[in-house]
Design a protein around this motif. Structure first.
Motif, PDB file in Angstrom:
ATOM      1  N   UNK A 140       0.863  -1.185   0.000  1.00  0.00           N
ATOM      2  CA  UNK A 140       0.000   0.000   0.000  1.00  0.00           C
ATOM      3  C   UNK A 140       0.898   1.233   0.000  1.00  0.00           C
ATOM      4  N   UNK A 141       0.724   2.101  -0.989  1.00  0.00           N
ATOM      5  CA  UNK A 141       1.546   3.304  -1.118  1.00  0.00           C
ATOM      6  C   UNK A 141       0.839   4.483  -0.471  1.00  0.00           C
ATOM      7  N   UNK A 142       1.503   5.103   0.488  1.00  0.00           N
ATOM      8  CA  UNK A 142       0.910   6.182   1.274  1.00  0.00           C
ATOM      9  C   UNK A 142       0.639   7.419   0.415  1.00  0.00           C
ATOM     10  N   UNK A 143      -0.410   8.124   0.790  1.00  0.00           N
ATOM     11  CA  UNK A 143      -0.771   9.362   0.106  1.00  0.00           C
ATOM     12  C   UNK A 143       0.120  10.506   0.590  1.00  0.00           C
ATOM     13  N   UNK A 154      -2.072   4.715  -3.133  1.00  0.00           N
ATOM     14  CA  UNK A 154      -3.217   3.790  -3.077  1.00  0.00           C
ATOM     15  C   UNK A 154      -3.893   3.746  -1.713  1.00  0.00           C
ATOM     16  N   UNK A 155      -3.303   4.370  -0.682  1.00  0.00           N
ATOM     17  CA  UNK A 155      -3.915   4.280   0.650  1.00  0.00           C
ATOM     18  C   UNK A 155      -3.222   5.188   1.644  1.00  0.00           C
ATOM     19  N   UNK A 156      -3.438   4.898   2.926  1.00  0.00           N
ATOM     20  CA  UNK A 156      -2.943   5.751   3.998  1.00  0.00           C
ATOM     21  C   UNK A 156      -2.170   4.903   5.015  1.00  0.00           C
ATOM     22  N   UNK A 189      -9.016   4.198  -8.344  1.00  0.00           N
ATOM     23  CA  UNK A 189      -8.686   3.734  -9.693  1.00  0.00           C
ATOM     24  C   UNK A 189      -7.289   3.119  -9.743  1.00  0.00           C
ATOM     25  N   UNK A 190      -6.327   3.768  -9.063  1.00  0.00           N
ATOM     26  CA  UNK A 190      -4.970   3.230  -9.052  1.00  0.00           C
ATOM     27  C   UNK A 190      -4.925   1.882  -8.332  1.00  0.00           C
ATOM     28  N   UNK A 191      -5.599   1.795  -7.196  1.00  0.00           N
ATOM     29  CA  UNK A 191      -5.601   0.538  -6.452  1.00  0.00           C
ATOM     30  C   UNK A 191      -6.195  -0.609  -7.230  1.00  0.00           C
ATOM     31  N   UNK A 194      -3.661  -2.107  -9.636  1.00  0.00           N
ATOM     32  CA  UNK A 194      -2.467  -2.752  -9.097  1.00  0.00           C
ATOM     33  C   UNK A 194      -2.458  -4.252  -9.435  1.00  0.00           C
ATOM     34  N   UNK A 195      -1.299  -4.750  -9.802  1.00  0.00           N
ATOM     35  CA  UNK A 195      -1.153  -6.161 -10.165  1.00  0.00           C
ATOM     36  C   UNK A 195      -0.187  -6.836  -9.200  1.00  0.00           C
TER      37      UNK A 195
END
Length: 222
Positions: A140-143, A154-156, A189-191, A194-195
């Motif tokens: 999960x990539x932080x905002x 993708x998230x927090x 949309x980005x999440x 994700x693959x």
């Protein structure tokens, strides 16, 4: 093809089936997991009474485990039926309904290996709020300004294992949902794109293999 419409249908269906008011504008937070300190339920029950009393947010909790936590979340659902829904039985179908119908997936895991829930949440268009540890931090990539500009958020995240820090991350998520819908849509949309499949992993291994072979040949020739 139209995730906004599909998400709205899933959310309304989940709210209706769990007895929550159908309020599309209200953030719906979901927790699915063991009711144990390892999964972070201790943090959740510390903040849940205040959130249920004073904040315009809905909660869905599904899990079993420590009887003390089972009794507590059941009591909170009975006290705040318009804000909290709780189930303490195991149900795969309901798990997927929660993944699909909630807006935010809360994963405040304390320690230990992590499963796939955050990946399922991303595929369902549900934005994860995670403790930044282990696989959760990796997937999960932080905002922040940089990740939003790069289109990778993708998230927090929250790092410290405390209810106050978790609340700050939840506040960020809920405020983004309510006041910055274009940013929220970007995260969803980005999440969903994700693959994390084995096909992606296999391509990475193949690429690493080719680079290793090429480097070996160059070394041998040298």
């Amino acid at each position: 093809r139209d995730w906004r419409r599909g998400k709205a249908i899933c959310k309304a269906t989940l709210q209706r089936e769990l007895g929550l008011p159908e309020q599309p504008e209200v953030p719906l937070i979901g927790f699915v997991g063991d009711l144990s300190d390892r999964e972070g339920i201790d943090l959740i029950v510390r903040i849940l009474p205040d959130w249920a009393e004073y904040r315009d947010v809905q909660w869905v909790l599904l899990g079993s485990g420590d009887p003390r936590y089972e009794r507590l979340i059941t009591a909170l659902a009975e006290k705040y039926p318009r804000r909290v829904a709780a189930r303490t039985d195991s149900c795969d179908a309901l798990t997927h309904q929660i993944e699909a119908g909630t807006d935010i997936a809360l994963l405040p895991r304390q320690a230990g290996p992590c499963g796939e829930r955050q990946l399922q949440s991303l595929r369902y268009g549900t934005v994860p709020v995670v403790r930044a540890t282990g696989v959760l931090a990796d997937t999960v990539t932080d905002v922040n300004d940089d990740t939003l500009a790069a289109g990778t958020a993708t998230g927090f995240h929250f790092r410290e294992y405390s209810e106050m820090v978790m609340e700050e991350a939840l506040d960020r998520a809920c405020n983004t949902y309510a006041a910055h819908r274009s940013v929220w849509d970007q995260l969803v949309a980005r999440g969903m794109r994700e693959d994390w499949s084995w096909s992606r992993t296999a391509r990475q291994y193949a690429d690493l293999y080719r680079k290793t072979v090429t480097r070996h040949k160059r070394t041998s020739l040298g």
